[in-house]
Enzyme design. Structure first.
Site, PDB file in Angstrom:
ATOM      1  N   ARG A 178      -9.003   8.336   6.189  1.00  0.00           N
ATOM      2  CA  ARG A 178      -8.596   7.001   5.726  1.00  0.00           C
ATOM      3  C   ARG A 178      -7.284   7.015   4.948  1.00  0.00           C
ATOM      4  NH1 ARG A 178     -12.347   6.100   8.738  1.00  0.00           N
ATOM      5  NH2 ARG A 178     -14.251   4.912   8.322  1.00  0.00           N
ATOM      6  N   LEU A 179      -6.551   8.104   5.049  1.00  0.00           N
ATOM      7  CA  LEU A 179      -5.250   8.158   4.373  1.00  0.00           C
ATOM      8  C   LEU A 179      -4.177   7.700   5.363  1.00  0.00           C
ATOM      9  CD1 LEU A 179      -5.737  11.420   2.290  1.00  0.00           C
ATOM     10  CD2 LEU A 179      -5.968   9.038   1.568  1.00  0.00           C
TER      11      LEU A 179
END
Ligand SMILES: Cc1cc2nc3c(=O)[nH]c(=O)nc-3n(C[C@H](O)[C@H](O)[C@H](O)COP(=O)(O)O)c2cc1C
Length: 201
Positions: A178-179
């Protein structure tokens, strides 16, 4: 300043959007040019629906619809819109917010003329977004406008393009854990240069 590279590189967000769309055309199963178009109604209540993005110009995005539809009325009243295009196959999205005007000149005529005859007659027959008694009432209207306009229907005065000139464009790509990578291009008016900011995911 921002450390843009790879898929985010470039000095022109419209060319970048064209590149991403061209990639999506190779990977999406259908409608890579589908956008979720957001408007607000007179009470400020948001509204959203899919439409097809038909052109990315040098400084604008163009889609076509019925000017008297719910979206048409909301766009006419507010002069503003936002949209997002999301490609599952690429795990990317582009978000756009900006100012709206009509495209109802020769470009709209040419696009209308490029559509199939049935689609052109359908545009004449559909009072988009307003109540319809039955499917057969719609087909009767198609028959009526077919008799009226024949094989060469002109573009209806109530149907045409909207041109969205963006004040913000965000390019987003999926990252591990999720970066994600996000770059927002923003300006206060179409006359200004873009300010590019990398955003937290
Ligand atoms: C993939 C997809 C593409 C669509 N493209 C358009 C379009 O280009 N123009 C349009 O008027 N409606 C299009 N529609 C239908 C709209 O989503 C919507 O039902 C219709 O325009 C009425 O919206 P409104 O009542 O908010 O005005 C599309 C729907 C889907 C699912």
């Amino acid at each position: 300043m921002s450390d843009r590279s790879g898929i985010f590189a470039g000095d022109d967000p419209f060319i970048l959007a064209q590149k991403w769309l061209a990639e999506a055309e190779k990977t999406e199963p259908n409608d890579p040019n589908a956008i979720a178009l957001a408007t607000v109604d007179a009470a400020g209540l948001p509204n959203v629906r899919m439409v097809l993005l038909k052109e990315i110009e040098a400084d604008a995005f163009i889609f076509y619809t019925n000017y008297e539809s719910a979206k048409g009325q909301e766009l006419n009243a507010s002069g503003r819109a936002a949209f997002v295009m999301h490609w599952k196959s690429l795990r990317r999205q582009i978000r756009v917010r900006g100012l709206i005007s009509h495209e109802e000149g020769p470009k709209a005529d040419a696009y209308f003329a490029s559509r199939s005859l049935k689609s052109r007659l359908g545009a004449w027959a559909s009072r988009q977004s307003r109540p319809l008694t039955s499917r057969s009432a719609l087909m009767a209207e198609v028959a009526r406008v077919t008799a009226l306009h024949g094989l060469n229907p002109p573009r209806p005065p109530f149907w045409g393009g909207f041109r969205l000139v963006p004040l913000e464009i965000e390019f987003w790509a999926d990252g591990p854990f999720r970066l994600h990578d996000r770059f927002r291009w923003a300006r206060h008016s179409a006359a200004e240069n873009w300010d590019i900011t990398r955003l937290n995911p």
